[in-house]
Design an enzyme around this catalytic site. Structure first.
Site, PDB file in Angstrom:
ATOM      1  N   HIS A  45       0.188  -1.385   0.280  1.00  0.00           N
ATOM      2  CA  HIS A  45       0.122   0.202  -0.021  1.00  0.00           C
ATOM      3  C   HIS A  45       0.796   0.691  -0.027  1.00  0.00           C
ATOM      4  O   HIS A  45       0.364   2.353  -0.817  1.00  0.00           O
ATOM      5  CB  HIS A  45      -1.197  -0.029   1.618  1.00  0.00           C
ATOM      6  CG  HIS A  45      -2.596  -1.183   0.853  1.00  0.00           C
ATOM      7  ND1 HIS A  45      -1.968  -1.033   2.111  1.00  0.00           N
ATOM      8  CD2 HIS A  45      -3.358  -1.008   0.723  1.00  0.00           C
ATOM      9  CE1 HIS A  45      -3.357  -2.473   1.930  1.00  0.00           C
ATOM     10  NE2 HIS A  45      -3.312  -2.338   0.742  1.00  0.00           N
ATOM     11  N   LYS A  69     -18.054  -5.585   7.822  1.00  0.00           N
ATOM     12  CA  LYS A  69     -17.542  -6.439   8.688  1.00  0.00           C
ATOM     13  C   LYS A  69     -16.545  -6.330   9.510  1.00  0.00           C
ATOM     14  O   LYS A  69     -16.945  -5.176  10.108  1.00  0.00           O
ATOM     15  CB  LYS A  69     -15.615  -6.072   6.941  1.00  0.00           C
ATOM     16  CG  LYS A  69     -15.998  -6.647   5.723  1.00  0.00           C
ATOM     17  CD  LYS A  69     -14.561  -5.599   5.038  1.00  0.00           C
ATOM     18  CE  LYS A  69     -14.660  -6.102   4.150  1.00  0.00           C
ATOM     19  NZ  LYS A  69     -13.179  -5.442   3.028  1.00  0.00           N
ATOM     20  N   ARG A 118      -1.422  -5.958  -7.884  1.00  0.00           N
ATOM     21  CA  ARG A 118      -0.298  -6.960  -7.760  1.00  0.00           C
ATOM     22  C   ARG A 118       0.065  -7.432  -9.100  1.00  0.00           C
ATOM     23  O   ARG A 118       1.365  -8.145  -9.356  1.00  0.00           O
ATOM     24  CB  ARG A 118      -0.504  -7.361  -6.346  1.00  0.00           C
ATOM     25  CG  ARG A 118      -0.897  -6.360  -5.705  1.00  0.00           C
ATOM     26  CD  ARG A 118      -1.041  -7.301  -4.048  1.00  0.00           C
ATOM     27  NE  ARG A 118      -2.247  -7.476  -3.882  1.00  0.00           N
ATOM     28  CZ  ARG A 118      -3.182  -7.662  -3.634  1.00  0.00           C
ATOM     29  NH1 ARG A 118      -2.515  -8.187  -2.449  1.00  0.00           N
ATOM     30  NH2 ARG A 118      -4.452  -8.387  -3.693  1.00  0.00           N
ATOM     31  N   SER A 156      -3.127  -7.470   3.090  1.00  0.00           N
ATOM     32  CA  SER A 156      -3.619  -6.673   4.370  1.00  0.00           C
ATOM     33  C   SER A 156      -3.848  -8.747   4.918  1.00  0.00           C
ATOM     34  O   SER A 156      -3.894  -8.812   6.461  1.00  0.00           O
ATOM     35  CB  SER A 156      -4.975  -6.442   4.654  1.00  0.00           C
ATOM     36  OG  SER A 156      -4.827  -4.373   3.682  1.00  0.00           O
TER      37      SER A 156
HETATM   38  O1  PNS Z   1      -8.528  -2.552   0.580  1.00  0.00           O
HETATM   39  P1  PNS Z   1     -10.245  -2.863  -0.069  1.00  0.00           P
HETATM   40  O2  PNS Z   1     -10.964  -3.719   0.896  1.00  0.00           O
HETATM   41  O3  PNS Z   1     -10.095  -3.717  -1.493  1.00  0.00           O
HETATM   42  O4  PNS Z   1     -10.736  -1.814  -0.727  1.00  0.00           O
HETATM   43  C1  PNS Z   1     -12.482  -1.422  -0.835  1.00  0.00           C
HETATM   44  C2  PNS Z   1     -12.934  -0.274  -0.806  1.00  0.00           C
HETATM   45  C3  PNS Z   1     -13.079   0.397   0.505  1.00  0.00           C
HETATM   46  C4  PNS Z   1     -12.011   0.174  -1.449  1.00  0.00           C
HETATM   47  C5  PNS Z   1     -14.124  -0.714  -1.220  1.00  0.00           C
HETATM   48  O5  PNS Z   1     -14.722  -1.334  -0.650  1.00  0.00           O
HETATM   49  C6  PNS Z   1     -15.763   0.573  -1.107  1.00  0.00           C
HETATM   50  O6  PNS Z   1     -15.152   1.657  -1.852  1.00  0.00           O
HETATM   51  N1  PNS Z   1     -16.344   0.973  -0.540  1.00  0.00           N
HETATM   52  C7  PNS Z   1     -17.163   1.707  -0.200  1.00  0.00           C
HETATM   53  C8  PNS Z   1     -18.565   1.430  -0.815  1.00  0.00           C
HETATM   54  C9  PNS Z   1     -18.433   1.187  -2.596  1.00  0.00           C
HETATM   55  O7  PNS Z   1     -18.446   3.255  -2.960  1.00  0.00           O
HETATM   56  N2  PNS Z   1     -18.630   0.417  -3.117  1.00  0.00           N
HETATM   57  C10 PNS Z   1     -18.857   0.752  -4.762  1.00  0.00           C
HETATM   58  C11 PNS Z   1     -18.098   0.550  -5.641  1.00  0.00           C
HETATM   59  S1  PNS Z   1     -16.986  -1.487  -5.407  1.00  0.00           S
END
Ligand code: PNS
Length: 188
Positions: A45, A69, A118, A156
């Site tokens: 990250h 979560k 990645r 993570s």
């Molecule tokens: O590190 P991650 O878990 O892959 O991050 C995911 C994240 C937080 C970027 C994603 O879940 C997110 O954007 N959540 C906010 C809700 C949202 O906007 N959802 C619609 C797009 S999928």
């Protein structure tokens, strides 16, 4: 001459236009958002955030709060971890958000979402998320940056698994993040 401004007025209009252009280009700072769960932030990250910090005037690392979560680190711990791991980057700040990412990005006047890739395995999930975000807001671009080869195995969830099973995860995260993870583990 009819239809034309006197010479001095034309000069004044040109000067005003040029001044407005200079002002706009100086005040329009390019802002990118690096969103994620960051539970915890890994060296991968940090590598992507460093790359984003070189491309954008300002970067917000946005820690997503997802009440469905159960993260290992609380939102406050994840924010503290992101702040510690990016303290060397003056144009990067950390924040948290809940709800839709596109709405958070709009509230910050961000022009782009930055996500790390990645390997090809990441692509499908990232592609889907980028398409959903574009459907929700056509103004926001998603930009993908590749992590360093040596971080390509890091995630993570790998750090959490190694940490929960008592393995050595210290080389996978910033030292301050490792301390935050250790503190969270000892209080569970
Ligand atoms: O590190 P991650 O878990 O892959 O991050 C995911 C994240 C937080 C970027 C994603 O879940 C997110 O954007 N959540 C906010 C809700 C949202 O906007 N959802 C619609 C797009 S999928």
């Amino acid at each position: 001459m009819a239809g034309f401004l006197p010479w001095r007025s034309e000069q004044a209009v040109f000067a005003a236009g040029r001044w407005a252009y200079v002002l706009e280009s100086e005040t329009m700072r390019r802002l990118g958002i690096c969103p994620g769960s960051f539970d915890p932030p890994t060296l991968g990250h940090v590598d992507v955030i460093e790359r984003a910090a070189r491309l954008f005037d300002e970067v917000i690392v946005a820690v997503g709060v997802n009440n469905s979560k159960r993260p290992l680190l609380s939102t406050e711990q994840r924010l503290a971890a992101v702040k510690a791991a990016t303290a060397h980057l003056p144009n990067v700040r950390a924040d948290s958000f809940s709800g839709l990412l596109v709405e958070y990005a709009a509230s910050q006047n961000a022009g782009a979402i930055v996500r790390g890739l990645r390997a090809t395995a990441d692509f499908e999930y990232e592609f889907q998320m980028a398409m959903v975000n574009r459907r929700l807001s056509d103004k926001l671009e998603t930009v993908f940056l590749m992590t360093k080869w040596e971080h390509s195995y890091l995630s993570s969830s790998i750090v959490r698994e190694v940490a929960l099973l008592g393995g050595d995860y210290r080389g996978m995260v910033h030292p301050a993040v490792a301390d935050i993870v250790a503190a969270a583990l000892s209080s569970t």
